[in-house]
Design a protein around this motif. Structure first.
Motif, PDB file in Angstrom:
ATOM      1  N   ARG A 173       0.829  -1.207   0.000  1.00 24.63           N
ATOM      2  CA  ARG A 173       0.000   0.000   0.000  1.00 24.63           C
ATOM      3  C   ARG A 173       0.869   1.264   0.000  1.00 24.63           C
ATOM      4  O   ARG A 173       0.643   2.194  -0.782  1.00 24.63           O
ATOM      5  N   TYR A 174       1.870   1.288   0.872  1.00 26.95           N
ATOM      6  CA  TYR A 174       2.698   2.490   0.969  1.00 26.95           C
ATOM      7  C   TYR A 174       3.667   2.622  -0.203  1.00 26.95           C
ATOM      8  O   TYR A 174       3.976   3.735  -0.636  1.00 26.95           O
ATOM      9  N   ASP A 175       4.130   1.502  -0.726  1.00 26.90           N
ATOM     10  CA  ASP A 175       5.001   1.574  -1.898  1.00 26.90           C
ATOM     11  C   ASP A 175       4.234   2.122  -3.095  1.00 26.90           C
ATOM     12  O   ASP A 175       4.747   2.975  -3.837  1.00 26.90           O
ATOM     13  N   GLU A 176       3.012   1.649  -3.293  1.00 26.60           N
ATOM     14  CA  GLU A 176       2.191   2.158  -4.399  1.00 26.60           C
ATOM     15  C   GLU A 176       1.868   3.637  -4.208  1.00 26.60           C
ATOM     16  O   GLU A 176       1.861   4.413  -5.174  1.00 26.60           O
ATOM     17  N   ALA A 177       1.621   4.045  -2.958  1.00 28.55           N
ATOM     18  CA  ALA A 177       1.344   5.456  -2.684  1.00 28.55           C
ATOM     19  C   ALA A 177       2.574   6.317  -2.958  1.00 28.55           C
ATOM     20  O   ALA A 177       2.464   7.421  -3.506  1.00 28.55           O
ATOM     21  N   ALA A 178       3.749   5.803  -2.593  1.00 22.96           N
ATOM     22  CA  ALA A 178       4.979   6.552  -2.834  1.00 22.96           C
ATOM     23  C   ALA A 178       5.235   6.706  -4.333  1.00 22.96           C
ATOM     24  O   ALA A 178       5.652   7.775  -4.798  1.00 22.96           O
ATOM     25  N   ARG A 179       4.958   5.642  -5.086  1.00 25.24           N
ATOM     26  CA  ARG A 179       5.184   5.683  -6.537  1.00 25.24           C
ATOM     27  C   ARG A 179       4.198   6.615  -7.242  1.00 25.24           C
ATOM     28  O   ARG A 179       4.553   7.292  -8.210  1.00 25.24           O
ATOM     29  N   SER A 180       2.948   6.618  -6.747  1.00 21.13           N
ATOM     30  CA  SER A 180       1.906   7.422  -7.406  1.00 21.13           C
ATOM     31  C   SER A 180       1.849   8.854  -6.911  1.00 21.13           C
ATOM     32  O   SER A 180       1.198   9.705  -7.525  1.00 21.13           O
ATOM     33  N   VAL A 229      -2.865   7.752   2.660  1.00 27.85           N
ATOM     34  CA  VAL A 229      -2.956   6.287   2.631  1.00 27.85           C
ATOM     35  C   VAL A 229      -3.936   5.887   3.723  1.00 27.85           C
ATOM     36  O   VAL A 229      -3.814   6.327   4.870  1.00 27.85           O
ATOM     37  N   THR A 230      -4.930   5.066   3.368  1.00 29.02           N
ATOM     38  CA  THR A 230      -5.939   4.626   4.321  1.00 29.02           C
ATOM     39  C   THR A 230      -5.641   3.199   4.768  1.00 29.02           C
ATOM     40  O   THR A 230      -5.485   2.299   3.943  1.00 29.02           O
ATOM     41  N   ASN A 231      -5.568   3.020   6.080  1.00 28.20           N
ATOM     42  CA  ASN A 231      -5.303   1.706   6.668  1.00 28.20           C
ATOM     43  C   ASN A 231      -6.522   1.204   7.421  1.00 28.20           C
ATOM     44  O   ASN A 231      -7.351   1.988   7.876  1.00 28.20           O
ATOM     45  N   TRP A 232      -6.595  -0.106   7.604  1.00 27.98           N
ATOM     46  CA  TRP A 232      -7.710  -0.714   8.322  1.00 27.98           C
ATOM     47  C   TRP A 232      -7.609  -0.489   9.826  1.00 27.98           C
ATOM     48  O   TRP A 232      -6.524  -0.493  10.395  1.00 27.98           O
ATOM     49  N   ASP A 244       8.416   5.058   6.240  1.00 30.70           N
ATOM     50  CA  ASP A 244       9.796   5.525   6.214  1.00 30.70           C
ATOM     51  C   ASP A 244      10.657   4.656   5.295  1.00 30.70           C
ATOM     52  O   ASP A 244      11.487   5.171   4.535  1.00 30.70           O
ATOM     53  N   ALA A 245      10.440   3.342   5.330  1.00 30.55           N
ATOM     54  CA  ALA A 245      11.243   2.420   4.529  1.00 30.55           C
ATOM     55  C   ALA A 245      11.021   2.613   3.034  1.00 30.55           C
ATOM     56  O   ALA A 245      11.951   2.456   2.230  1.00 30.55           O
ATOM     57  N   VAL A 246       9.786   2.963   2.641  1.00 31.33           N
ATOM     58  CA  VAL A 246       9.506   3.152   1.211  1.00 31.33           C
ATOM     59  C   VAL A 246       9.677   4.599   0.769  1.00 31.33           C
ATOM     60  O   VAL A 246       9.594   4.909  -0.423  1.00 31.33           O
ATOM     61  N   GLY A 247       9.879   5.500   1.721  1.00 30.50           N
ATOM     62  CA  GLY A 247      10.064   6.900   1.379  1.00 30.50           C
ATOM     63  C   GLY A 247       8.767   7.660   1.166  1.00 30.50           C
ATOM     64  O   GLY A 247       8.726   8.628   0.402  1.00 30.50           O
ATOM     65  N   TYR A 248       7.699   7.259   1.871  1.00 31.72           N
ATOM     66  CA  TYR A 248       6.413   7.938   1.736  1.00 31.72           C
ATOM     67  C   TYR A 248       6.248   8.963   2.847  1.00 31.72           C
ATOM     68  O   TYR A 248       6.432   8.642   4.029  1.00 31.72           O
ATOM     69  N   ASP A 249       5.883  10.206   2.486  1.00 33.95           N
ATOM     70  CA  ASP A 249       5.745  11.259   3.494  1.00 33.95           C
ATOM     71  C   ASP A 249       4.364  11.913   3.489  1.00 33.95           C
ATOM     72  O   ASP A 249       4.189  13.021   3.981  1.00 33.95           O
ATOM     73  N   GLY A 250       3.358  11.193   2.964  1.00 33.81           N
ATOM     74  CA  GLY A 250       1.995  11.716   2.959  1.00 33.81           C
ATOM     75  C   GLY A 250       1.283  11.477   4.273  1.00 33.81           C
ATOM     76  O   GLY A 250       1.888  11.100   5.283  1.00 33.81           O
ATOM     77  N   GLN A 251      -0.038  11.660   4.266  1.00 28.00           N
ATOM     78  CA  GLN A 251      -0.849  11.541   5.472  1.00 28.00           C
ATOM     79  C   GLN A 251      -1.348  10.113   5.674  1.00 28.00           C
ATOM     80  O   GLN A 251      -1.706   9.416   4.728  1.00 28.00           O
ATOM     81  N   MET A 252      -1.392   9.686   6.931  1.00 23.58           N
ATOM     82  CA  MET A 252      -1.875   8.363   7.312  1.00 23.58           C
ATOM     83  C   MET A 252      -3.311   8.487   7.818  1.00 23.58           C
ATOM     84  O   MET A 252      -3.587   9.243   8.740  1.00 23.58           O
TER      85      MET A 252
END
Length: 324
Positions: A199-206, A211-214, A265-273
């Motif tokens: 989920r976070y890797d796809e968000a980082a790429r796009s 990112v919405t989590n359960w 952090d591992a995938v480099g995503y800095d958006g909102q959780m």
């Protein structure tokens, strides 16, 4: 079969036939890699298309032909909350058949040393934390995966029955939440950590802003890298013999929200959780007491941040062919 004599754990014969059931899965493939690295030269594995472990006749014919001296039963139908709650019949029936067929065939053909792998979901939903081995069968299971848990409990009971009736030094190990190379990253069938990585890797790429989590992110979970699990399996086969299941984990846990931050952090995503609280959390906390494992001489070596980073790197290198 007559009852075996007393057994003392010792180094396994590196040249003996060693069957790893489920050798293409997350755990089985890690065990295979570890055994190869440790010098085992006669490893045997079959894919599900080559050998259907749910087919009793096929399983018995396989054991009659290969006659393994050692077996690790890592084959199972597995999945996350969604898969378990949607297909409880499959998780119960398939796993029961796999276990009974393999264990009965191993008994028939004289397997000397066998390790049955279960899951920490065998323990009651509200077991005292950290969960000791003697918590088994002391309370209600988590409803979202009770069918899978019952199948694994049945496997533990069969190992204990074999020990009582035949005196064979077979053992059971119950790992905590596992992750690492070869995991299932599918949106429907994955466990929480690989699901977060995808989920976070796809968000980082796009470049997604959220990112919405359960769930709420508050449940606490323990995570063990699968390469650590593989090392623990060989250690237990060579150093441990006991009638009850033994917990395998790190002895530490974190919240799902903290885990999501590590993944981001591992995938480099800095958006909102964002957290979808209409979705289930599952068990509030699941931390294993690993004091018996420590007494047996083994502790985990791979830290969570390091393990997640390794897994992200593997996922990105294999994204076109991972289970998705």
């Amino acid at each position: 079969m007559t009852k075996s004599s007393e057994f003392t754990p010792s180094q396994l014969d590196r040249s003996a036939t060693f069957y790893v059931a489920g050798h293409r899965g997350l755990v089985g493939s890690a065990i295979w890699r570890n055994l190869e690295a440790e010098g085992f030269t006669n490893l045997v594995g079959r894919t599900s298309s080559e050998l259907d472990l749910k087919d009793r006749d096929e399983v018995f014919a396989f054991f009659a032909d290969t006659k393994p001296r050692y077996v690790v039963l890592a084959a199972a139908k597995v999945g996350g909350i969604l898969a378990n709650s949607t297909y409880p019949v499959d998780f119960l029936s398939d796993n029961l058949r796999i276990q009974v067929n393999v264990l009965d065939a191993a008994l028939r053909y004289g397997v000397e040393r066998l390790l049955f792998l279960g899951s920490s979901c065998i323990y009651p939903k509200f077991a005292e934390q950290p969960i000791r081995e003697d918590s088994l069968l002391t309370g209600h299971l988590e409803p979202t995966n009770d069918a899978y848990a019952i199948a694994k409990i049945a496997g533990i009971m069969q190992i204990q029955a074999v020990r009582r009736q035949y005196g064979l030094p077979w053992i059971s190990a119950m790992p905590t939440n596992l992750y690492g190379p070869g995991d299932n990253f599918s949106p429907e069938g994955s466990h929480v950590l690989p699901a977060l990585i995808r989920r976070y890797d796809e968000a980082a790429r796009s470049g997604a802003s959220t990112v919405t989590n359960w769930g709420t992110g508050s449940p606490r979970r323990e995570f063990l890298h699968v390469d650590d699990m593989a090392a623990a399996c060989l250690h237990l086969l060579e150093h441990y013999d006991g009638p009850g299941q033994i917990n395998v984990g790190t002895g530490t846990d974190i919240t799902i929200k903290e885990l999501a931050a590590i993944v981001a952090d591992a995938v480099g995503y800095d958006g909102q959780m964002v957290w979808d609280t209409t979705k289930p959390d599952g068990t509030p906390q699941k931390l294993l007491d690993v004091s018996e494992l420590a007494k047996a001489g083994w502790t985990a070596q791979i830290g969570l941040r390091e393990g997640v980073l390794r897994t992200v790197e593997w996922y990105r290198a294999n994204v076109d062919r991972v289970r998705s």
